[in-house]
Enzyme design. Structure first.
Site, short mmCIF file in Angstrom:
data_model
loop_
_atom_site.label_atom_id
_atom_site.label_comp_id
_atom_site.label_asym_id
_atom_site.label_seq_id
_atom_site.Cartn_x
_atom_site.Cartn_y
_atom_site.Cartn_z
CD GLU A 25 -31.46 -35.04 52.05
OE1 GLU A 25 -32.00 -35.75 51.56
OE2 GLU A 25 -30.55 -34.42 51.72
CG ASP A 69 -28.98 -31.70 48.94
OD1 ASP A 69 -30.02 -32.06 48.83
OD2 ASP A 69 -28.02 -32.18 48.29
C1 GLC Z 1 -30.67 -34.98 48.55
C2 GLC Z 1 -31.92 -34.53 47.98
C3 GLC Z 1 -32.03 -35.30 46.50
C4 GLC Z 1 -30.81 -35.06 45.65
C5 GLC Z 1 -29.61 -35.55 46.42
C6 GLC Z 1 -28.35 -35.10 45.84
O1 GLC Z 1 -30.90 -36.09 49.00
O2 GLC Z 1 -33.21 -34.31 48.68
O3 GLC Z 1 -33.30 -34.82 45.86
O4 GLC Z 1 -30.74 -35.94 44.70
O5 GLC Z 1 -29.44 -34.89 47.62
O6 GLC Z 1 -28.33 -33.70 45.92
#
Ligand code: GLC
Ligand code: CA
Length: 591
Positions: free
Chosen positions: A288, A234
Site C-alpha cells: 500500500e 499496509d
Molecule cells: C492503511 C489501512 C488503513 C489504516 C492505516 C493505518 O492505510 O488501509 O485502514 O487505517 O493503514 O494502519
C-alpha cells in the site's frame, strides 16, 4: 559404499544437466508470466462480510460459508484485511498479537479451516501485514514504554521533545498524524514522546532496530509456513523514517505522506525482507504505497530489485481529493482519469507490474463516487467501472460488495459513524470551530471510509442476511431490500451476473493480462476507448462515461469487431465504426 557415492554423483550430474537444459521461462509479450499477474483479487473486510453467530460482527466461519459464492464469482485470490488479535481502535489495523486471531473472528482452528477451504477451491489467500506500527497493547510496546532502559525501548521511536523555560512540553517536530493532531504523544511514565503516524494507540515501530526486523520476518514465516500465499503490506513505504526527522516545510505540510514515505533505508529493508523471507516461498506481495508517486514505483516493484511485486498507487482512487486528512470530493474529468492510466502504461516497464482498483476498505463506494447511484443508472454505471478495472493493465482488485454495485450509506449524524479517522477529524475541525458541523458532516458522508464498511448485503431478510442478531456493528444500508446478492442471483441483468461473465472473460483472455494498452482517444470527455493487444489478438473496450446516450465514431477508421460482452445485450453493432452507446454502457469487442 564407494560405489553408492559414485552412483549418487552420477545421478546428481544427470539431474543437473537436465535442469540446466530447461529453457528460461518463456516471456509473454516481454513479461515473465506469474500466477499473481493473472489473478483477480477480492478483498474481504472480515468485520463486515458475514456474521455466523449473531453477535453482529462478521467472522471467519461466516467467510467460510461464502467460499462457494466467491468461487462462483470467479475470483482466485482473496485478500483478508487484518484478522489478528486487536483492541480495534482502527478496524484491526492496530495489532496486539501477530500470532493470534481476533477473538470476535474465531480462533486459529477457524483460520486453518478457512485456508484449507480456499485451497480446496483452487484459490489463494493473502493476508494483511501491518508492520509500520503495532497496537500500544503489544507486549513490545508495553515493555518499551515501561522504562528507558527496557530491552524493548528501541523497538519504538522515542524522543524527549522540547521543554520551554516554564516547563511546557512540545513535540520533537511538527509531524501531523494521518488521523489529525500531532503524530507524537507524550508518555507520562518515562516523560518522552513516541511517534505514531496514525492513532495514538498505533505507535510506529523502529525499523532501524535489527531486532524489530527479525521479529517481523519471523511472524511472516509463521503465516507463510501455514500456507498463506503472500501479503498486502499496509503503508509499507513509511517504515523507513526521514533522515533526522526535521520539521516538515510549509510546502511538505501540504502533502505529508510524500515527505514520510520512501525514507532512505526503505530499499535496504525491503530487499532484506525479500532475501530473508519472501524469496523462500512462492508469494505475492502488494504494497500500500501511501505517499508514493508514479515515478517512484519502479524503485519498489522492478523485478530485478527483488523487493515487492506490485503496489497500490492512489492517483485514480483519490481523483478529485487529497490523500491526507479529512477531504471532500472535488470535481474530476474523464480525461484526467485516462491520463493516469496512460501515464502508468508509459512509466511502468515490462519489469514492473501494476494494480487496478477503485475501491477498498478506506474509500467510499465506486458507484457513488465515480458513477451514478440513482436508481436508473446504478446498474450500468457499476458495470462500466468493473469492466474498466478488469480490462486495464495490472492485477485487478475488487472490494466486497462491488460485485453487487453496493452504494454509499446515507450518513447523517456523527453517531452514525464508527471510524476513528472521522471522529478525530471532527474534534480537530468542528469542536475547534474551524468548520461547521453541518458542512463537515455533509462533506464526510461522501468520502468516509465507513461507506465501504457497512455490512455485505446478502439477501432481503432483516439486516440483509449479514447477521441473525439485531445489532450489526455498523448499520446496514437501508437499500439492502433491493441491492442484495440473492436478488441479483435471480436477475440475469444484475451487476453480479455481469461480473461473473466479465471475470470469466478476463480469466480466459491473456491479452487482458499481458497485452499492450493503447488509449484511442485520450482527450474525449465522454467516451473511454482503448485496445489491449497480444500478438495477433486484439480487443477493443468502449465505455460511455455518462447518463446520456452517445454516438461515438471510432478513430482512424477502426471497426468494432465481434461483441463479446455488453450490459445491453441487444447492442451488437458488429464491425460498426460508429457506435450508439446507451447511458453508462460498456462494451468489449474482439477485433
Ligand atoms: C492503511 C489501512 C488503513 C489504516 C492505516 C493505518 O492505510 O488501509 O485502514 O487505517 O493503514 O494502519
Ligand atoms: Ca460473529
Amino acid at each position: 559404499m564407494f560405489r553408492t557415492r559414485i552412483l549418487r554423483a552420477f545421478v546428481a550430474a544427470v539431474l543437473l544437466s537436465f535442469v540446466s537444459a530447461i529453457p528460461a521461462q518463456q516471456l509473454v509479450n516481454g513479461y515473465e508470466p506469474k500466477w499473481w499477474k493473472e489473478a483477480v483479487v477480492y478483498q474481504i473486510y472480515p468485520r463486515s462480510f458475514k456474521d455466523s453467530n449473531g453477535d453482529g460482527i462478521g467472522d471467519i466461519p461466516g467467510i467460510i460459508s461464502k467460499l462457494d459464492y466467491l468461487q462462483k464469482l470467479g475470483v482466485n485470490v482473496i485478500w483478508l484485511s487484518p484478522h489478528y488479535d486487536s483492541p480495534n481502535v482502527d478496524g484491526g489495523y492496530d495489532i496486539r498479537d501477530y500470532r493470534k486471531v481476533m477473538k470476535e473472528f474465531g480462533d486459529m482452528g477457524d483460520f486453518d479451516s478457512l485456508l484449507a477451504g480456499i485451497k480446496q477451491r483452487h484459490m489463494r489467500l493473502i493476508i494483511d501485514l501491518v508492520v509500520n506500527h503495532t497496537s500500544d497493547e503489544t507486549k513490545w510496546f508495553v515493555e518499551s514504554r515501561s522504562s528507558k532502559t527496557n530491552p524493548y525501548r528501541d523497538f519504538y521511536i522515542w524522543r524527549p521533545g522540547h521543554t520551554a523555560a516554564d516547563g511546557t512540553r512540545t513535540p520533537p517536530n511538527n509531524y501531523p498524524s494521518y488521523f489529525s493532531g500531532s503524530a507524537w504523544s507524550l508518555d507520562p511514565k518515562t516523560n518522552e514522546y513516541y511517534l505514531h503516524y496514525f492513532a495514538a494507540k498505533q505507535p510506529d515501530l523502529n525499523w532501524d532496530e535489527p531486532k524489530v526486523r527479525a521479529e517481523v520476518y519471523s511472524l511472516m514465516r509463521f503465516w507463510l509456513d501455514k500456507g498463506v500465499d503472500g501479503f498486502r503490506m499496509d503503508v509499507i513505504p513509511l517504515i523507513s523514517k526521514p533522515a533526522g526527522m526535521p520539521d516538515l516545510t510549509p510546502e511538505q505540510l501540504q502533502n505529508p505522506p510524500n515527505a514520510y514515505a520512501n525514507g532512505p533505508r526503505l530499499p535496504e529493508y525491503l530487499h532484506e525482507m525479500n532475501r530473508e523471507v519472501l524469496a523462500k516461498y512462492d508469494t505475492m506481495t502488494v504494497g500500500e504505497a501511501t505517499g508514493t508517486t508514479l515515478a517512484q514505483t519502479n524503485s519498489l516493484v522492478d523485478e530485478r530489485r527483488h523487493e515487492l511485486n506490485m503496489i497500490f498507487n492512489f492517483d485514480a482512487i483519490k481523483l478529485g481529493r487529497p490523500d491526507f486528512g479529512p477531504s471532500v470530493l472535488g470535481p474530476w474529468s474523464l480525461s484526467q482519469l485516462k491520463s493516469i492510466y496512460d501515464a502508468h502504461a508509459s512509466v511502468l516497464t515490462k519489469h514492473d507490474w501494476d494494480t487496478v482498483f477503485l475501491s477498498n476498505h478506506d474509500n467510499p463506494r465506486i458507484v457513488s463516487t465515480f458513477g451514478d447511484d440513482s436508481p436508473a443508472m446504478r446498474v450500468p454505471s457499476a458495470k462500466l467501472f468493473e469492466t474498466m478495472i478488469l480490462t486495464l493493465r495490472g492485477t485487478p482488485f475488487l472490494y466486497q460488495g462491488d460485485e453487487l454495485g453496493m452504494t454509499d450509506y446515507p450518513f447523517k449524524k456523527l453517531s452514525d459513524y464508527n471510524d476513528i479517522a472521522i471522529k478525530n477529524a471532527y474534534k480537530d475541525q468542528v469542536e475547534s470551530g474551524k468548520v461547521s458541523a453541518e458542512a463537515f458532516l455533509a462533506g464526510q458522508a461522501k468520502v468516509t471510509r465507513d461507506n465501504a464498511r457497512t455490512p455485505m448485503q446478502w439477501d432481503g431478510s432483516s439486516e440483509a442476511g449479514f447477521t441473525t442478531g439485531d445489532h450489526p456493528w455498523l448499520a446496514v444500508n437501508p437499500n439492502y431490500t433491493e441491492i442484495n446478492a440473492a436478488a441479483e442471483e435471480a436477475d440475469p441483468a444484475s451487476v453480479l451476473n455481469y461480473m461473473r461473465a466479465l471475470i470469466k472473460l478476463r480469466a480466459g483472455t491473456r491479452a487482458f493480462v499481458y497485452g499492450d494498452y493503447k488509449d484511442l482517444d485520450p482527450k474525449n470527455e465522454k467516451v473511454y476507448a482503448y485496445t489491449r493487444t497480444l500478438g495477433e489478438e486484439k480487443y477493443l473496450v468502449v465505455e460511455n462515461f455518462g447518463s446520456s446516450a452517445q454516438t461515438y465514431t471510432l478513430p482512424d477508421g477502426l471497426k468494432a469487431g465481434t461483441l463479446l460482452l455488453s450490459d445491453i445485450p441487444s447492442s451488437h453493432q458488429a464491425n460498426a465504426s460508429t457506435l450508439n452507446l446507451g447511458p453508462w454502457e460498456s462494451r468489449i469487442y474482439k477485433q
